[in-house]
Design an enzyme around this catalytic site. Structure first.
Site, PDB file in Angstrom:
ATOM      1  NE  ARG A  81      -3.634   2.541   2.696  1.00 22.18           N
ATOM      2  CZ  ARG A  81      -3.955   3.276   1.583  1.00 22.18           C
ATOM      3  NH1 ARG A  81      -4.958   3.612   1.008  1.00 22.18           N
ATOM      4  NH2 ARG A  81      -2.735   3.979   1.179  1.00 22.18           N
ATOM      5  CB  CYS A  92      -0.914   0.041   1.006  1.00 25.42           C
ATOM      6  SG  CYS A  92      -0.343   0.068   2.633  1.00 25.42           S
TER       7      CYS A  92
END
Lengths: 301, 153
Positions: free
Chosen positions: A252, A247
């Site tokens: 994430r 990410c």
């Protein structure tokens, strides 16, 4: 001693149901010996405003990162952290946090680097616990320092470095950022601060699967069949594929790493925590822009 | 007495200088607790702004939905109003610091605030530089609104 697994029906369908607990399970087992609850948030003060009774805060920035090298703490550092938090190697650790468990999944992934035997996520995280009106407190526990062994960090199975990604080009890559970050229209999350990436775009050959597609409205993980529909049917990934997820800074993609590894049972998924803040700034690495995966160039090593 | 130009309080109006001194007087970990106090003291929006999102400006630099409104009254004094969610105490704390430090100041003094005032709280290590950007963004937007309001007057 490890606590019993949560026998919840939705969880039972996942490849590794023992890696998750429901809020009901946590409420039932709270306070039992051998259970340690950890809150890990984006907001460094959120735990202080109220938390699951008995839980301790672990901060990704100030406690899991090494202050000097851009890296995680080492074995001695992790042992000292666990000791301070009152966590021993035999404890069952349940981690929860804000923002759909991004930082909780990130913390769980770091616990995995040290091979902590029993570490689980709270499905739905902090938001679900609070939405259900469950008990919180502002009382800070004073944990008895625990005896945690110095365990050498094992990066290779679950962590990819830039060199690994270069060698992996042409293989399966999952970009979990927003569509605008993938195309290169922007270099940061919508509504998030610009974090100083020189170029926008994605790693050539990466599939775009924003992390949020794995989350239901209430922040819990979608049921297994729906997850299979996204990652396996739609994107054509297979459980025996060698996959790298990334990410912007690796938080994430820890969420997606958790989904692929523990919920769908993929055997070889690595998180590239250098992610776009490294790749988008690195010298002599190729990028692709626009909505297409892009051509994978031959890389000079 | 001439002022040390490198002191954390150099060039700050009295209320802001006092806040910076309070933070600087504490060990790093306790500065977070002080920030938490500021987050608790952030007042709710006044009646004429509550429920009027069109009067508020979103602070895009913050990682949470944060909105500011700046009023400059007839005597050119600045009044700052901020809304930030309970789930974002760090951001609320920054908003509380700005509000208490700027409330009632003449517009020129707000515009003259040094741009690095946020980093003078000494929170970078405890909060992380990434999390500090929201506060700098908030101050930039406050100044922009003050400029707009005074230009229109």
């Amino acid at each position: 001693m490890a606590l019993p697994h949560d026998g919840d029906e939705k969880l039972a369908a996942y490849a590794h149901p023992e890696k998750l607990v429901t809020t009901a399970w946590l409420a039932e087992h709270l306070g039992e010996p051998g259970l340690k609850v950890v809150e890990s948030d984006e907001d460094v003060l959120l735990w202080d405003t109220g938390h699951v009774p008995g839980s301790v805060k672990v901060d990704w920035h100030t406690e899991l990162n090494d202050p000097v090298t851009r890296d995680y703490v080492d074995g001695a550092g992790f042992a000292a952290l666990m000791s301070r938090k009152g966590i021993s190697r035999e404890d069952t650790v349940v981690i929860y946090g804000d923002k759909n468990n991004w930082w909780a999944a990130y913390a769980l992934w770091v616990f995995t680097l040290f091979g902590h035997p029993d570490v689980r996520l709270l499905d739905g995280g902090r938001a679900k616990w609070i939405a259900e009106g469950r008990e919180t407190t502002t009382e800070a526990p004073e944990p008895q320092p625990a005896d945690y062994p110095v365990v050498e960090r094992q990066d290779a199975p679950v962590r990819a470095f830039k060199e690994d990604v270069l060698a992996h080009l042409g293989g399966k890559l999952v970009d979990v950022r927003s569509p605008q970050e993938y195309t290169g229209e922007r270099t940061h999350m919508p509504d998030y601060p610009q974090e100083g990436t020189v170029r926008g775009g994605h790693i050539p050959g990466a599939d775009s699967v924003p992390w949020a597609r794995a989350a239901a409205e209430d922040g819990t993980f979608k049921p297994r069949a729906e997850l299979e529909g996204i990652y396996q049917q739609e994107k054509g990934l297979a459980p025996d594929d060698d996959v790298i997820a990334y990410c912007r800074i690796g938080e994430r993609s820890s969420h997606t790493w958790f989904v692929l590894t523990h919920l769908l049972g993929f055997e070889k998924v690595r998180n590239y925590d250098g992610s776009w803040t490294e790749w988008g700034n690195a010298v002599r690495v190729p990028i692709a822009t626009g909505p297409d995966k892009g051509e994978v160039p031959a890389v000079r090593r | 007495m001439s002022e040390d130009p490198f002191s954390p309080t150099a060039g700050l109006p009295p209320a802001m200088a006092q806040i910076v001194e309070e933070f600087q007087a504490l060990p790093e970990r306790e500065r977070l607790q002080l920030l938490l106090e500021f987050s608790k003291e952030l007042p709710a929006l006044p009646e004429h702004l509550a429920g009027h999102p069109e009067l508020m400006e979103r602070v895009d630099e913050c990682q949470s939905p944060v909105f500011v409104n700046v009023e400059v009254d007839e005597s050119s004094a600045v009044h700052l109003h901020v809304s930030a969610p309970q789930e974002a105490p760090t951001t609320r704390g920054f908003a509380g610091v700005l509000r208490e430090g700027l409330e009632g100041l003449p517009a020129e003094q707000v515009l003259d605030l040094p741009p690095d005032v946020c980093s003078r709280l000494g929170l970078e290590r405890a909060v992380s530089p990434l999390r500090m950007r929201g506060m700098t963004g908030m101050l930039a937007r406050v100044k922009r609104q003050v400029r707009l309001a005074t230009a229109a007057a």
